[in-house]
Enzyme design. Structure first.
Site, mmCIF file in Angstrom:
data_model
loop_
_atom_site.group_PDB
_atom_site.id
_atom_site.type_symbol
_atom_site.label_atom_id
_atom_site.label_comp_id
_atom_site.label_asym_id
_atom_site.label_seq_id
_atom_site.Cartn_x
_atom_site.Cartn_y
_atom_site.Cartn_z
ATOM 1 N N CYS A 172 0.831 -1.205 0.000
ATOM 2 C CA CYS A 172 0.000 0.000 0.000
ATOM 3 C C CYS A 172 0.867 1.257 0.000
ATOM 4 O O CYS A 172 0.624 2.198 -0.758
ATOM 5 C CB CYS A 172 -0.925 -0.010 1.215
ATOM 6 S SG CYS A 172 -2.226 1.239 1.153
ATOM 7 N N CYS A 173 1.915 1.270 0.838
ATOM 8 C CA CYS A 173 2.830 2.408 0.867
ATOM 9 C C CYS A 173 3.524 2.588 -0.484
ATOM 10 O O CYS A 173 3.712 3.711 -0.955
ATOM 11 C CB CYS A 173 3.884 2.203 1.952
ATOM 12 S SG CYS A 173 3.301 2.412 3.646
ATOM 13 N N CYS A 231 -0.812 8.627 6.910
ATOM 14 C CA CYS A 231 -2.199 8.353 6.544
ATOM 15 C C CYS A 231 -3.047 8.149 7.802
ATOM 16 O O CYS A 231 -2.550 7.640 8.820
ATOM 17 C CB CYS A 231 -2.277 7.115 5.659
ATOM 18 S SG CYS A 231 -1.531 7.344 4.026
ATOM 19 N N CYS A 284 -3.234 4.683 9.556
ATOM 20 C CA CYS A 284 -1.931 4.109 9.918
ATOM 21 C C CYS A 284 -1.155 4.945 10.927
ATOM 22 O O CYS A 284 0.038 4.732 11.140
ATOM 23 C CB CYS A 284 -1.088 3.914 8.664
ATOM 24 S SG CYS A 284 -1.830 2.809 7.443
ATOM 25 N N CYS A 332 8.130 3.784 5.420
ATOM 26 C CA CYS A 332 7.188 3.453 4.358
ATOM 27 C C CYS A 332 7.903 3.072 3.061
ATOM 28 O O CYS A 332 7.279 2.579 2.125
ATOM 29 C CB CYS A 332 6.235 4.609 4.095
ATOM 30 S SG CYS A 332 7.069 6.120 3.578
#
Length: 238
Positions: free
Chosen positions: A119-120, A203, A206, A231
């Site tokens: 996702c990162c 985010c 997170c 990240c």
């Protein structure tokens, strides 16, 4: 496109002592092919204030992952208006996000470290790579006391992960207290989550506030155990 050697970087580190010196050098030698990457945390408030004082035409960009807290968007607009600057917003590739969510779900990052890193990578690493490919240098808010993986970082670094461009960390040797003192002394606008205990802001799903005695980045991906809190933006390839 300018690229640097380790000897050149070592020479810069031997000559520069303060954040202002580093930023003046960047303005004189790299502008307009240098830009500040900003998540609009406390460190960014300090560096952006210095940069505008040195060169009002310095460039700034941010990564809009699509999952940012509302407070991040609020401070972006406040800063834009205060300094009369443009903030270039970088977005992830829509197709990549769609495919990831279709296969793994909206909150995939909670399920495994592999998913979180994916996702990162899609939301942050790929967009910044596209931007950095157009620059000779980038300016960050890294500090040595944020996490152990950053304790050996220097004010000037050779970014081998991006082809040998220059990475500039003006306040690398500042403490968290120095950052907050600068904000207070200069009456700077700052991210609303800082007053709620957030010492590192990413985010919304997170990031949580840090607790007394915790690492300054402990609020990032707090459910992960024994893992570096990064990240992928600041990881050098082995």
């Amino acid at each position: 496109m300018a690229r640097f050697t380790r000897e050149q970087v070592d020479d810069l580190n031997s000559k520069m002592d303060t954040a202002e010196e580093a930023l003046r050098w960047a303005s004189k030698n790299l502008h307009p092919k240098v830009a500040k990457a900003s998540s609009f945390g406390a460190e960014d408030a300090v560096i952006m204030d210095m940069m505008v004082g040195i060169n009002p035409k310095f460039r700034f960009f941010t990564l809009d992952t699509g999952r940012l807290p509302q407070e991040t968007y609020d401070i972006i607009d406040v800063v834009r208006k205060k300094y009369n600057i443009t903030v270039e917003a970088l977005f992830p590739d829509a197709k990549e996000v769609e495919e990831m969510v279709l296969k793994k779900g909206m909150n995939l990052f909670y399920e495994s470290i592999e998913n979180r890193k994916l996702c990162c990578e899609i939301r942050k690493v790929h967009p910044i790579n596209r931007m950095l490919a157009t620059l000779d240098g980038w300016i960050t808010g890294l500090r040595r006391d944020q996490t152990k993986i950053r304790e050996d970082a220097q004010m000037f670094q050779l970014d081998t992960g991006h082809g040998g461009m220059l990475k500039i960390n003006p306040i690398i040797d500042w403490t968290w207290e120095q950052v907050l003192d600068y904000i207070k002394k200069h009456d700077l606008p700052y991210h609303g989550l800082i007053d709620k205990g957030y010492t590192s802001i990413g985010c919304a799903p997170c990031t949580r506030p840090t607790k007394p005695g915790e690492d300054l980045r402990a609020g990032r991906w707090w459910w992960e155990q024994g893992e570096h809190k990064e990240c992928g933006l600041h990881i050098e390839p082995k």
